[in-house]
Design an enzyme around this catalytic site. Structure first.
Site, short mmCIF file in Angstrom:
data_model
loop_
_atom_site.label_atom_id
_atom_site.label_comp_id
_atom_site.label_asym_id
_atom_site.label_seq_id
_atom_site.Cartn_x
_atom_site.Cartn_y
_atom_site.Cartn_z
N ASP A 236 34.77 49.16 53.38
CA ASP A 236 35.22 50.23 52.49
C ASP A 236 35.12 51.52 53.29
O ASP A 236 35.27 51.50 54.50
CB ASP A 236 34.40 50.25 51.20
N HIS A 270 38.34 51.85 54.62
CA HIS A 270 39.40 52.36 53.74
C HIS A 270 39.64 53.84 54.03
O HIS A 270 40.75 54.34 53.88
CB HIS A 270 39.02 52.17 52.27
#
Length: 433
Positions: A236, A270
């Site tokens: 992430d 991300h």
């Protein structure tokens, strides 16, 4: 920001092997490190040494004036038995206060604590990662708890049915926190997650984690944080600055402020350098410079949405290299669409005095995307000395003041410059090739 000093510890060394139980000889002693920590703290503090070798551990709860030091070749693998992380402890889960499973390394209301050395922490995160598909009901209940008037002491989780994963390393309301040198692999959820801490020093760490929501580093409503010379490769966001979520963030009302990030490498997240989306308590005074971002979805990313409230102000990104990201190299977006829970209100966030300068790189899908809300524009955004190549050039809409200086973008597909609904636009040397 004043210089953040390395905490000082009493000149006392406690080796964990001195606290092994004879009756467990030949079996994994999951409490050996905790016994050493407790004994050392009882003597007034010092350094708890984990020597070379493979060690199995349950949760480790640090105490004031304790440095947990991993020697080279020391590997701590944390238990994958969920019951080992009970009883529940006070925590913040994705920006909301509750009681949940203990983080793997945890501290609350401590001062002068550290995790250092040349060893490795392995979080056994694979055992937890499938909970991502099971957590929604409990996440909804927790997110709406404040708006429904449910007090924190009644927000008790810590069950497999609720499936709310703990953070890996989480000091809560601690002062003088030092994390240095260690490698960290595959935690259950967020990896290094200081909450309500002051004077946090993070140096020379290496985080590699590929599970869902395994952010690398999340300063959460902290004050005075220095992050330097570290490597992040995550499932992430690599570094994400937060300060609480929606109504619960407003209630706590504690900003994340005075944050310096320098000489770090971010890969495959991300987002590389991120603020939000859980920034409802406010974020201010952030300076990130001399960093490299490669691969992943986005480089610099500031994200919020209707219902978050809060503010982001006085932020500088400078001398950042961003290469081969799959989406935007630079994004400021008030339409974040991946929130775990949909907010109950339409309360907007305030973004003001955001500076992005000395940015270079290649291979993005979109070089720069900046999107405010039509009913609540971004305030002052400055782009200076930017040289990027991407498929699409520049998209900017709903900003009060946009200052563009010496921005050069090579666009392979769409060379359009979209500058719409900008109340005051100042441009000095903008070119798209």
């Amino acid at each position: 920001m004043e210089e953040i000093l390395i905490p000082q510890f009493p000149d006392r060394v406690c080796a964990i092997q001195d606290f092994a139980l004879l009756e467990l000889a030949g079996n994994a002693d999951k409490d050996i490190i905790q016994r050493a920590v407790d004994a050392c703290a009882g003597l007034g503090g010092g350094t708890v040494v984990v020597p070379e070798g493979n060690w199995i551990s349950g949760p480790i709860h640090l105490r004031s004036h304790i440095c947990l030091a991993l020697e080279q070749g020391a590997v701590i693998t944390f238990s994958d038995n969920f019951a080992d992380y009970l009883p529940v402890v006070f925590t913040r889960w994705e920006g909301m206060e509750c009681y949940n499973y203990s983080p793997l390394i945890y501290a609350r209301d401590c001062e002068n604590i550290a995790v250092t050395g040349q060893g490795t922490l392995i979080g056994s995160g694979e055992a937890w990662w499938h909970w991502k598909k099971l957590q929604q009901e409990a996440a909804n209940k927790l997110c709406y708890a404040e708006s429904l008037g449910i007090p924190v002491e009644d927000r008790i989780y810590g069950t497999e049915e609720a499936a709310l994963r703990p953070s890996f390393i989480q000091p809560v309301n601690c002062k003088n926190v030092w994390i240095e040198g260690i490698s960290i692999k595959d935690g259950p959820q967020w990896t290094v997650h200081p909450v309500y801490c002051e004077n946090v020093l993070i140096q020379n760490i290496r985080i590699v984690s590929c599970g869902p929501n395994t952010d690398g580093l999340n300063p959460d409503s902290c004050k005075n944080v220095l992050i330097e010379n570290s490597y992040f490769e995550t499932g992430d966001d690599c570094i994400a600055i937060n300060s609480g979520m929606n109504e619960d963030g407003w209630r706590v009302n504690k900003p994340c402020e005075n944050i310096v990030i320098r000489n770090c490498v971010m890969r495959e997240g991300h987002g590389g350098l991120v603020i939000g989306s859980g920034m409802s308590g406010g974020v201010r005074n952030v300076y990130a410079y001399d960093c490299k971002i490669g691969g992943g979805d986005r480089g610099i990313r500031l994200k919020s949405m209707r219902g978050r409230g809060g503010y982001v102000e006085n932020v500088w990104f400078e001398n950042i290299e961003i290469d081969d990201v799959r989406e935007e190299a630079v994004q400021i977006n008030m339409f974040y669409g991946y929130s775990t829970v949909v907010p109950k209100t339409q309360t907007p966030s305030v973004f003001d005095n955001i500076h992005v300068k000395e940015i270079a790189g290649k291979g993005a899908k979109i070089a720069v995307e900046i999107r405010g809300l039509p009913e609540h524009r971004l305030k002052t955004i400055c782009l200076e000395n930017i040289a990027l190549s991407a498929e699409t050039a520049l998209v900017c809409t709903d900003v009060e003041v946009m200052d563009i200086k010496n921005v050069h973008i090579q666009a392979t597909d769409d060379k359009t410059i979209e500058l719409t609904k900008v109340q005051k636009l100042k441009v000095q040397d903008l070119s798209i090739e």
